[in-house]
Design a protein around this motif. Structure first.
Motif, PDB file in Angstrom:
ATOM      1  N   ILE A   5     -28.100  20.729  40.711  1.00  0.00           N
ATOM      2  CA  ILE A   5     -27.115  20.619  40.259  1.00  0.00           C
ATOM      3  C   ILE A   5     -26.611  19.688  41.023  1.00  0.00           C
ATOM      4  N   LYS A   6     -26.122  18.609  41.289  1.00  0.00           N
ATOM      5  CA  LYS A   6     -25.766  16.898  40.824  1.00  0.00           C
ATOM      6  C   LYS A   6     -24.601  16.176  41.560  1.00  0.00           C
ATOM      7  N   GLN A   7     -24.653  14.820  40.935  1.00  0.00           N
ATOM      8  CA  GLN A   7     -23.895  13.919  41.401  1.00  0.00           C
ATOM      9  C   GLN A   7     -22.697  14.563  42.163  1.00  0.00           C
ATOM     10  N   ASN A   8     -22.040  14.465  43.231  1.00  0.00           N
ATOM     11  CA  ASN A   8     -21.034  15.103  42.675  1.00  0.00           C
ATOM     12  C   ASN A   8     -20.613  16.337  43.085  1.00  0.00           C
ATOM     13  N   ILE A   9     -21.481  17.386  42.649  1.00  0.00           N
ATOM     14  CA  ILE A   9     -20.756  18.091  42.706  1.00  0.00           C
ATOM     15  C   ILE A   9     -22.362  19.133  43.374  1.00  0.00           C
ATOM     16  N   TYR A  10     -21.773  19.616  44.859  1.00  0.00           N
ATOM     17  CA  TYR A  10     -22.608  19.787  45.900  1.00  0.00           C
ATOM     18  C   TYR A  10     -23.859  20.846  45.224  1.00  0.00           C
ATOM     19  N   ALA A  11     -25.127  20.394  45.330  1.00  0.00           N
ATOM     20  CA  ALA A  11     -25.322  21.998  44.870  1.00  0.00           C
ATOM     21  C   ALA A  11     -27.505  21.168  45.556  1.00  0.00           C
ATOM     22  N   ILE A  12     -28.091  22.155  45.466  1.00  0.00           N
ATOM     23  CA  ILE A  12     -29.632  22.145  46.255  1.00  0.00           C
ATOM     24  C   ILE A  12     -30.842  22.941  45.399  1.00  0.00           C
ATOM     25  N   ARG A 216     -15.969   0.095  54.218  1.00  0.00           N
ATOM     26  CA  ARG A 216     -14.823   1.426  53.986  1.00  0.00           C
ATOM     27  C   ARG A 216     -14.347   1.566  52.312  1.00  0.00           C
ATOM     28  N   VAL A 217     -15.095   2.271  52.259  1.00  0.00           N
ATOM     29  CA  VAL A 217     -13.757   2.900  50.900  1.00  0.00           C
ATOM     30  C   VAL A 217     -13.628   4.602  50.477  1.00  0.00           C
ATOM     31  N   ARG A 218     -12.589   4.116  49.837  1.00  0.00           N
ATOM     32  CA  ARG A 218     -11.605   5.218  49.770  1.00  0.00           C
ATOM     33  C   ARG A 218     -12.087   6.074  48.459  1.00  0.00           C
ATOM     34  N   ILE A 219     -12.476   6.950  48.781  1.00  0.00           N
ATOM     35  CA  ILE A 219     -11.992   8.316  47.262  1.00  0.00           C
ATOM     36  C   ILE A 219     -10.598   9.009  47.131  1.00  0.00           C
ATOM     37  N   GLU A 220     -10.249   8.504  46.091  1.00  0.00           N
ATOM     38  CA  GLU A 220      -8.858  10.001  45.756  1.00  0.00           C
ATOM     39  C   GLU A 220      -8.957  10.829  44.500  1.00  0.00           C
ATOM     40  N   LEU A 221      -8.364  11.753  44.386  1.00  0.00           N
ATOM     41  CA  LEU A 221      -8.197  12.699  44.236  1.00  0.00           C
ATOM     42  C   LEU A 221      -7.504  13.315  43.146  1.00  0.00           C
ATOM     43  N   PRO A 222      -7.247  13.704  42.020  1.00  0.00           N
ATOM     44  CA  PRO A 222      -5.930  13.468  41.232  1.00  0.00           C
ATOM     45  C   PRO A 222      -5.075  15.352  41.399  1.00  0.00           C
ATOM     46  N   LYS A 223      -5.965  15.796  42.146  1.00  0.00           N
ATOM     47  CA  LYS A 223      -5.351  17.007  43.346  1.00  0.00           C
ATOM     48  C   LYS A 223      -5.509  17.860  44.292  1.00  0.00           C
ATOM     49  N   SER A 224      -5.048  18.338  45.170  1.00  0.00           N
ATOM     50  CA  SER A 224      -6.038  18.694  46.676  1.00  0.00           C
ATOM     51  C   SER A 224      -7.099  20.220  45.969  1.00  0.00           C
ATOM     52  N   ASP A 225      -8.319  19.348  46.548  1.00  0.00           N
ATOM     53  CA  ASP A 225      -9.296  20.343  46.510  1.00  0.00           C
ATOM     54  C   ASP A 225     -10.300  20.239  47.262  1.00  0.00           C
ATOM     55  N   ARG A 226     -10.138  20.963  48.153  1.00  0.00           N
ATOM     56  CA  ARG A 226     -11.443  20.753  49.682  1.00  0.00           C
ATOM     57  C   ARG A 226     -12.273  20.667  49.102  1.00  0.00           C
ATOM     58  N   GLU A 227     -12.993  21.459  48.319  1.00  0.00           N
ATOM     59  CA  GLU A 227     -14.292  21.875  48.218  1.00  0.00           C
ATOM     60  C   GLU A 227     -15.309  20.733  47.592  1.00  0.00           C
ATOM     61  N   LYS A 228     -13.859  20.164  46.040  1.00  0.00           N
ATOM     62  CA  LYS A 228     -14.284  19.368  45.573  1.00  0.00           C
ATOM     63  C   LYS A 228     -14.327  17.765  46.393  1.00  0.00           C
ATOM     64  N   LEU A 229     -13.236  17.381  47.397  1.00  0.00           N
ATOM     65  CA  LEU A 229     -13.484  15.924  48.030  1.00  0.00           C
ATOM     66  C   LEU A 229     -14.974  16.183  49.189  1.00  0.00           C
ATOM     67  N   PHE A 230     -15.067  17.627  50.095  1.00  0.00           N
ATOM     68  CA  PHE A 230     -16.080  17.179  50.595  1.00  0.00           C
ATOM     69  C   PHE A 230     -17.641  17.567  49.940  1.00  0.00           C
ATOM     70  N   SER A 231     -17.605  18.039  48.410  1.00  0.00           N
ATOM     71  CA  SER A 231     -19.161  17.692  48.376  1.00  0.00           C
ATOM     72  C   SER A 231     -19.906  16.377  46.986  1.00  0.00           C
TER      73      SER A 231
END
Length: 652
Positions: A5-12, A216-231
Motif C-alpha cells: 500500500i502507498k506513498q505517504n501511507i506506511y505499508a510493507i 530543508r523541507v517542512r510538512i504541515e498537517l491540517p490536524k494532529s496525527d502522529r502516525e500520518k506524520l511519521f508515515s
C-alpha cells in the motif's frame, strides 16, 4: 492478509521482482495489484499509558517553541515502540557488510509491461520501476515499523504532531549526478497531489509540503496525527523535478526515468525483459542501511505470460530465483536431476505471522450482490476443503479474519470493550456481528458440499430467489441469477470450474472471463466486474491504512475490492487512527472492526499458504542470518566458485 500500500501511507510489501522477495516501503500505485507478502510481524507491545512512545520521551528533546510545543530532533524514529537499531549503527544484522560485488541475478515476472511509470493511471508498468526512486527514510527487513535515514538525515517535529521539518543529505544525488533537494521533495508532493491516483489526494487533503531552503523541507498537517506524520515523512519517495516537470505523471512513460536508487535501467525490450544495472557511483551505498545490500552488478527480469512456462524456464536455468505459490507445483514439479545434485536448492518455511490472503471480491455496486444473504449463500458454495485436498495437497489454510494470524483477529463472542464500539452502530451492522466470530461450516471434502448448498438454497429463498427449470430466478422480476468472474491470464484458476459447478447446482450461472494484464488492470481500476480474485495484504496491526482499504472517502480506490463501506466502518477506523500507539485500545477496536467486515460477507475467503516456498540456483553466497520479514535476496552475492561447480555447467 494484509503483501496487498502507498506513498505517504506506511505499508510493507514483498516484491518478487527486482528486489527478489525483499520487503520495501511502497507507494500508491495506480494498478494496486501487488504480489503476495509472505510474512509480517505482530505489533510491538506498546504501553497504553502515554500517547508518546518511549523513544519520543528520550533525551532527544531540543527545546520548546513559542507555542509551548515540545520539540524533538531525531535521525531514527518509530511508529511502534523502540527502533531496533540505534542512531550510530554500522550495518544491518542480516547482511555481510563485506559482501563482494559483481555478477548477475536473473529473476522473473508473470504478465507483461508497456511503460516505466509505476504511478501511471493507465497501462501496465514494469513491476520494479517504483524502486528506481529512494525514499526520505527507509525501513529494514527486520524492523518494519521504524524509519532510518536515506535521502534525509533527520526529522524535527513537535508533540503536537502537526508539522515536521526534514533535513536532506547534501550528498544525495539522482542517477544523473544532480543533487536531490528540498525543491524536489516539494515538487514530488505537488505532482502526486495534482496528477497522482485519487486516494493519495483524498488522504493528504490539507497537507502542505514546502521547501525552506536547499536542504530543508517542512510538512504541515491540517490536524494532529502522529502516525500520518511519521508515515508521510518516512515512506515518501522523491522524484527529480528536472525530469518530470514537463511530463504528465499520470501517463505511461515509454523510456526509463531518472531515479535515485542503487539500480538504473540499462536495457529492455518492452513487455519481454528489463535489465537493472548497479550504479557504482550510487551516493548512498555506504550508508548503514545499505552496506552489504545490492551486491549484484546486474538484475535481469524476464516476463512470462504463463506461470507454468515460467516454472519450466526456471528448472532449465533461465532464471535464478522463484517463489512458488502453488503447493501442487511444489510437491510435483520441483524435482529432477538438478534438484538431486543440489544445483537447485528448495526452501520451505512455516508462515506463523500476519500474511497475505486470497479472496474473491463481490462488487457490491452490483444490484445482484446487495443482499448479505445472497453473498453468504454464494460463499457457502465455495468448497475450500475439497479444493485444498484435491488440488493443493492440503497446504492451504482458510482465512476467517482481515487480521489473520494477529492478536487483532476477532474470536469467540465480543468482549465488553468490543461491544462498546459495536453497540454504537447496532442499527447499521449485521446482527450476527454481536455473536460468534466469523466462520464457515466445513464441507465433507468429498466434492459434494451438500449441507452447505442446502443452507445456501435456504438463504437465497429468504432473499427473494426461486428455482424454476433448474435456473435461479428473481421472484419479483423473473431475471436469472447470472454473473461474471473476471480472472487474470496466467493466474491459477483451477478453483473456478468446481466453484462454477457448485453454483450451477443452486441455479446460478457464473461465466469465467480471462483477461491479459492490461485489460485486467483496466477492469479493476474502473470496477468493471461482478466478481474478481483479490489479494488482501497482510495487516500486522490496525492503522490509518485501513481508511484506504475500507473507508467511504476512498470508495473509488481500487484497493477496496468489494466497495464495502458504511458509517460504522468509518467510525471505528477513525478511532483506530487515534489509538495506533495504544495497544490496549487497539485490540478491541481491531476485533470490533473485524467482526463488522467479515459478517458483511464482502469477499469469499479462499486461502493462504501455510508455508513459504521458494527455490534458487545454487550460485549465491548468503549471510549467516536471514531477515525476519523477507527472504533477503538483496543481501545475497554472486559466488563464481559455486557457479563453476554446478553440474549443469560441467555438462557443457
Amino acid at each position: 492478509m494484509i503483501n496487498q500500500i502507498k506513498q505517504n501511507i506506511y505499508a510493507i510489501l514483498i516484491s518478487t521482482c527486482m528486489m527478489g522477495f525483499v520487503i520495501i516501503p511502497s507507494s500508491v500505485y495506480a494498478d494496486q495489484k501487488q504480489t503476495i507478502s509472505k510474512q509480517a510481524e505482530q505489533p510491538k507491545d506498546i504501553s497504553s499509558s502515554s500517547k508518546l512512545s518511549d523513544h519520543d520521551n528520550q533525551v532527544n528533546v531540543d527545546s520548546s517553541n513559542q507555542n509551548g510545543e515540545q520539540i524533538y530532533h531525531k535521525s531514527v524514529f518509530s511508529l511502534l515502540g523502540e527502533p531496533k537499531y540505534p542512531d550510530n549503527f554500522e550495518h544491518l544484522d542480516y547482511v555481510n557488510p563485506d559482501a563482494p560485488k559483481g555478477g548477475v541475478i536473473k529473476l522473473a515476472e508473470i504478465g507483461s509491461f508497456d511503460n516505466f511509470n509505476r504511478y501511471a493511471s493507465r497501462g501496465a508498468p514494469e513491476k520494479s520501476s517504483g524502486a528506481l526512486y529512494d525514499s526520505l527514510f527507509t525501513n529494514t527487513a527486520d524492523d518494519i515499523t521504524s524509519f532510518y535515514p536515506l535521502i534525509a538525515t533527520s526529522i524535527t517535529y513537535s508533540d503536537s504532531y502537526r508539522w515536521a521539518e526534514v533535513s536532506i543529505n547534501p550528498k544525495a544525488l539522482f542517477q544523473d549526478g544532480k543533487p536531490i533537494t528540498a525543491e524536489d521533495v516539494e515538487f514530488t508532493f505537488h505532482k502526486f497531489m495534482t496528477e497522482g491516483v485519487p486516494q493519495y489526494k483524498v488522504y493528504n487533503q490539507g497537507v502542505t509540503v514546502k521547501a525552506l531552503d536547499t536542504y530543508r523541507v517542512r510538512i504541515e498537517l491540517p490536524k494532529s496525527d502522529r502516525e500520518k506524520l511519521f508515515s508521510f515523512v518516512g515512506s515518501m519517495r522523491v522524484i527529480p523535478k528536472h525530469f518530470w516537470q514537463n511530463l504528465n505523471f499520470s501517463e505511461p512513460l515509454t523510456t526509463p526515468p531518472i531515479g535515485s536508487g542503487p539500480y538504473y535501467i540499462s536495457d529492455y525490450k518492452m513487455g519481454q525483459y528489463v535489465i537493472y544495472q548497479r550504479n557504482p557511483n550510487y551516493w548512498a551505498k555506504d550508508l548503514p542501511v545499505n552496506k552489504g545490500l545490492d551486491n549484484f552488478d546486474e538484475k535481469r527480469i524476464e516476463y512470462y505470460m504463463d506461470s507454468s512456462i515460467a516454472l519450466e524456464a526456471f528448472k532449465a536455468g533461465e532464471y535464478d530465483f522463484r517463489g512458488e505459490s502453488q503447493p501442487k507445483n511444489w510437491f510435483t514439479q520441483y524435482q529432477g536431476k538438478y534438484f538431486d545434485s543440489n544445483d537447485i536448492i528448495k526452501q520451505e518455511k512455516p508462515v506463523q505471522t500476519a500474511t497475505d490472503t486470497r479472496w474473491l471480491a463481490f462488487n457490491l455496486q452490483k444490484d445482484l450482490f446487495q443482499d448479505v444473504k445472497v453473498r453468504e449463500a454464494i460463499t457457502l458454495a465455495f468448497d475450500f476443503e475439497w479444493l485444498n485436498h484435491a488440488y493443493y495437497y492440503d497446504s492451504y489454510k482458510r482465512p476467517f479474519s482481515f487480521f489473520e494470524n494477529t492478536i487483532y483477529a476477532a474470536h469467540g463472542v465480543p468482549t465488553e470493550q468490543e461491544l462498546k464500539w459495536l453497540t454504537n452502530f447496532k442499527d447499521i451492522i449485521p446482527e450476527s456481528a454481536f455473536g460468534n466470530a466469523y466462520s464457515l461450516p466445513k464441507s465433507d471434502g468429498l466434492g459434494f458440499n451438500r449441507n452447505n448448498l442446502l443452507k445456501a438454497t435456504a438463504l437465497l429463498k429468504q432473499a427473494g430467489w426461486k428455482i424454476e427449470n433448474g435456473k435461479l430466478l428473481n421472484a419479483k422480476n423473473q431475471q436469472p441469477f447470472e454473473f461474471e468472474l473476471v480472472t487474470f491470464l496466467g493466474d491459477d484458476i483451477k478453483y473456478a470450474i468446481p466453484f462454477q459447478q457448485n453454483l450451477a447446482r443452486l441455479g446460478i450461472k457464473m461465466n469465467i472471463v480471462t483477461l491479459d494484464s492490461a485489460q485486467y488492470l483496466r477492469r479493476m481500476r474502473e470496477r468493471d466486474y461482478d466478481m474478481m480474485p483479490r489479494n488482501y495484504n497482510a495487516v500486522e496491526y490496525p492503522s490509518s491504512d485501513l481508511m484506504i482499504l475500507w473507508g467511504s472517502e476512498y470508495l473509488n480506490s481500487s484497493w477496496n475490492g468489494s466497495g464495502l463501506h458504511n458509517k460504522a466502518i468509518d467510525g471505528i477506523i477513525g478511532e483506530i487512527t487515534k489509538n495506533v500507539d495504544n495497544q490496549d485500545a487497539l485490540i478491541p477496536l481491531g476485533r470490533a472492526l473485524d467482526r463488522i467486515l467479515t459478517h458483511e460477507y464482502p469477499m469469499i475467503p479462499m486461502w493462504y499458504n501455510a508455508n513459504t516456498y521458494y527455490a534458487y540456483w545454487n550460485k549465491f553466497g548468503q549471510p549467516t542470518k536471514q531477515p525476519t520479514y523477507a527472504v533477503g535476496v538483496d543481501s545475497w552475492w554472486y559466488d563464481a566458485d559455486k557457479v563453476a561447480n554446478l553440474s549443469k555447467n560441467k555438462e557443457r
